[in-house]
Design an enzyme around this catalytic site. Structure first.
Site, PDB file in Angstrom:
ATOM      1  N   PHE A  40       0.548  -1.412   0.070  1.00  0.00           N
ATOM      2  CA  PHE A  40      -0.215  -0.113  -0.087  1.00  0.00           C
ATOM      3  C   PHE A  40       1.380   1.236  -0.111  1.00  0.00           C
ATOM      4  O   PHE A  40       0.490   2.350  -0.356  1.00  0.00           O
ATOM      5  CB  PHE A  40      -1.259   0.429   1.552  1.00  0.00           C
ATOM      6  CG  PHE A  40      -0.847  -0.094   2.429  1.00  0.00           C
ATOM      7  CD1 PHE A  40      -0.188   1.262   3.259  1.00  0.00           C
ATOM      8  CD2 PHE A  40      -0.590  -0.843   3.252  1.00  0.00           C
ATOM      9  CE1 PHE A  40       0.128   1.925   3.897  1.00  0.00           C
ATOM     10  CE2 PHE A  40       0.160  -0.742   4.517  1.00  0.00           C
ATOM     11  CZ  PHE A  40       0.346   0.582   4.981  1.00  0.00           C
ATOM     12  N   ARG A  41       2.162   0.955   0.646  1.00  0.00           N
ATOM     13  CA  ARG A  41       2.904   2.091  -0.117  1.00  0.00           C
ATOM     14  C   ARG A  41       3.429   3.103  -1.465  1.00  0.00           C
ATOM     15  O   ARG A  41       3.844   3.269  -1.420  1.00  0.00           O
ATOM     16  CB  ARG A  41       4.080   1.469   0.795  1.00  0.00           C
ATOM     17  CG  ARG A  41       4.505   2.111   2.137  1.00  0.00           C
ATOM     18  CD  ARG A  41       5.485   1.694   3.519  1.00  0.00           C
ATOM     19  NE  ARG A  41       4.931   0.776   4.284  1.00  0.00           N
ATOM     20  CZ  ARG A  41       4.512   1.794   5.189  1.00  0.00           C
ATOM     21  NH1 ARG A  41       4.312   3.006   5.313  1.00  0.00           N
ATOM     22  NH2 ARG A  41       3.852   1.656   6.189  1.00  0.00           N
ATOM     23  N   GLN A 107       7.747  -7.173   8.802  1.00  0.00           N
ATOM     24  CA  GLN A 107       6.715  -5.931   9.010  1.00  0.00           C
ATOM     25  C   GLN A 107       5.137  -6.294   8.191  1.00  0.00           C
ATOM     26  O   GLN A 107       4.172  -5.589   8.730  1.00  0.00           O
ATOM     27  CB  GLN A 107       7.130  -5.093   8.266  1.00  0.00           C
ATOM     28  CG  GLN A 107       8.148  -4.695   8.472  1.00  0.00           C
ATOM     29  CD  GLN A 107       9.095  -3.394   7.326  1.00  0.00           C
ATOM     30  OE1 GLN A 107      10.059  -4.094   6.353  1.00  0.00           O
ATOM     31  NE2 GLN A 107       8.893  -2.274   7.549  1.00  0.00           N
ATOM     32  N   HIS A 125       5.055  -5.560  13.499  1.00  0.00           N
ATOM     33  CA  HIS A 125       3.514  -4.914  13.584  1.00  0.00           C
ATOM     34  C   HIS A 125       2.256  -5.673  13.165  1.00  0.00           C
ATOM     35  O   HIS A 125       1.331  -5.461  12.788  1.00  0.00           O
ATOM     36  CB  HIS A 125       3.337  -4.194  11.729  1.00  0.00           C
ATOM     37  CG  HIS A 125       4.244  -3.242  11.414  1.00  0.00           C
ATOM     38  ND1 HIS A 125       4.912  -2.826  10.487  1.00  0.00           N
ATOM     39  CD2 HIS A 125       5.685  -2.833  12.482  1.00  0.00           C
ATOM     40  CE1 HIS A 125       5.242  -1.981  10.004  1.00  0.00           C
ATOM     41  NE2 HIS A 125       5.802  -1.492  10.986  1.00  0.00           N
ATOM     42  N   CYS A 136     -11.286  -6.434  28.395  1.00  0.00           N
ATOM     43  CA  CYS A 136     -10.729  -8.079  29.977  1.00  0.00           C
ATOM     44  C   CYS A 136      -9.457  -8.548  28.759  1.00  0.00           C
ATOM     45  O   CYS A 136      -9.473  -9.719  29.341  1.00  0.00           O
ATOM     46  CB  CYS A 136     -12.135  -8.574  29.266  1.00  0.00           C
ATOM     47  SG  CYS A 136     -12.731 -10.038  27.505  1.00  0.00           S
ATOM     48  N   CYS A 158     -16.918  -8.155  21.631  1.00  0.00           N
ATOM     49  CA  CYS A 158     -16.233  -9.370  22.342  1.00  0.00           C
ATOM     50  C   CYS A 158     -17.278  -9.587  23.105  1.00  0.00           C
ATOM     51  O   CYS A 158     -18.026  -9.286  23.081  1.00  0.00           O
ATOM     52  CB  CYS A 158     -15.528  -8.525  23.957  1.00  0.00           C
ATOM     53  SG  CYS A 158     -15.014 -10.177  24.739  1.00  0.00           S
ATOM     54  N   CYS A 161     -17.937  -8.906  27.162  1.00  0.00           N
ATOM     55  CA  CYS A 161     -18.379  -8.030  27.595  1.00  0.00           C
ATOM     56  C   CYS A 161     -18.764  -6.370  26.289  1.00  0.00           C
ATOM     57  O   CYS A 161     -18.845  -5.574  27.138  1.00  0.00           O
ATOM     58  CB  CYS A 161     -16.895  -6.834  28.570  1.00  0.00           C
ATOM     59  SG  CYS A 161     -15.444  -6.887  27.106  1.00  0.00           S
ATOM     60  N   SER A 200      12.294  -2.149   1.554  1.00  0.00           N
ATOM     61  CA  SER A 200      12.399  -1.027   1.040  1.00  0.00           C
ATOM     62  C   SER A 200      13.394   0.085   2.526  1.00  0.00           C
ATOM     63  O   SER A 200      14.093   0.396   1.985  1.00  0.00           O
ATOM     64  CB  SER A 200      11.758   0.440   0.582  1.00  0.00           C
ATOM     65  OG  SER A 200      10.161   0.694   1.409  1.00  0.00           O
ATOM     66  N   GLY A 226      14.475  -1.367  -6.261  1.00  0.00           N
ATOM     67  CA  GLY A 226      14.144  -0.313  -5.852  1.00  0.00           C
ATOM     68  C   GLY A 226      15.202  -0.361  -4.804  1.00  0.00           C
ATOM     69  O   GLY A 226      16.055  -1.258  -3.986  1.00  0.00           O
TER      70      GLY A 226
HETATM   71 ZN    ZN Z   1     -13.954  -8.314  26.412  1.00  0.00          ZN
END
Ligand code: ZN
Length: 254
Positions: A40-41, A107, A125, A136, A158, A161, A200, A226
């Site tokens: 996406f870069r 990454q 990432h 929680c 979740c 909760c 890169s 590159g």
């Molecule tokens: Zn939760």
């Protein structure tokens, strides 16, 4: 960097890997491009073409309006879920299996290294494998998250909760996961060779890892198309198509 024929560069890299005892691979988006996942870069590609990822994939966007955030992010989740590892992921798993590398730092959040069989994987990432409840600390696996989104059209919640989930990937504006960064740092420090593939090397702090290896006396090798900030320091750079380069490398190794 020495100017060599492509073939002698492959042989040189094979030699470096055999000399190394604690080699580590670092990968970026270029490894997943052959799986149909655009980087996406690079401008004008796919999903991110019409939106600013810095805005829609920002932690503030998730905090402000989780339904709207997931309205965008669901598409990314659904498209990544069906992607399969390609021959580059498989070759990197094979390097580990044959004992040439000790770990892969990536990454990428697409979990394709894991699906290809890489065992020691450090995802700096995060990964789409899980989504988290920050209340929680519950974790929900990808398939269930996608089913929840399909059922509700809004943010997955979740079940304990009813708090909106956050994907376990690092959003813009978020800190990187401490454990993963610490592990990546120590792998880089101990590495006598860092082989960077399909990156890169522009996004920090990952971009600083080869410098950590260099600073501790290790070597750097690159398989990427590159320019990178490490082109001059690298012992060898292969700049052909990533799958082809890795195929040639494996063929040159025992
Ligand atoms: Zn939760």
């Amino acid at each position: 960097m020495k100017i060599d024929s492509p073939q002698s560069s492959v042989l040189r890299l094979a030699e470096l890997l055999q000399e190394a005892e604690r080699a580590v691979v670092l990968t970026g988006a270029g490894v997943s491009v052959p799986s149909g996942i655009p980087d996406f870069r690079s401008p004008g590609t796919g999903l991110w073409e019409k939106v600013d990822p810095m805005e829609v994939a920002h932690i503030d966007a998730w905090r402000r309006d989780p339904d709207r955030f997931w309205g965008f992010y669901a598409e990314r989740f659904a498209s990544l879920r069906d992607k399969r590892p390609n021959a580059a992921h498989e070759a990197i798993a094979e390097l580990e299996l044959r004992g040439h590398i000790r770990a892969v730092i990536t990454q990428n959040v697409d979990r394709l290294h894991r699906l290809a069989g890489t065992e020691r994987l450090v995802e700096v990432h995060g990964s789409i494998d899980w989504s988290l409840c920050l209340e929680c600390r519950g974790k929900v696996p990808l398939d269930r998250v996608v089913r929840m989104i399909e059922a509700s059209g809004g943010a997955p919640e979740c079940e304990a909760c009813l708090t909106p989930l956050k994907p376990d990937v690092v959003l813009f504006g978020e800190m990187l996961p401490e454990d993963a960064i610490a592990e990546a740092q120590s792998l880089a420090l101990e590495a006598d060779l860092m082989l960077c593939i399909g990156s890169s090397l522009e996004v920090y702090p990952v971009a600083g890892l080869p410098a950590v290896t260099r600073g501790a006396g290790g070597r750097i090798a690159l398989i990427t198309q590159g320019p990178t900030p490490y082109d001059v320091e690298a012992e060898v750079k292969l700049d052909g198509e990533v799958v082809e380069e890795l195929r040639a490398l494996l063929a040159a190794l025992p």
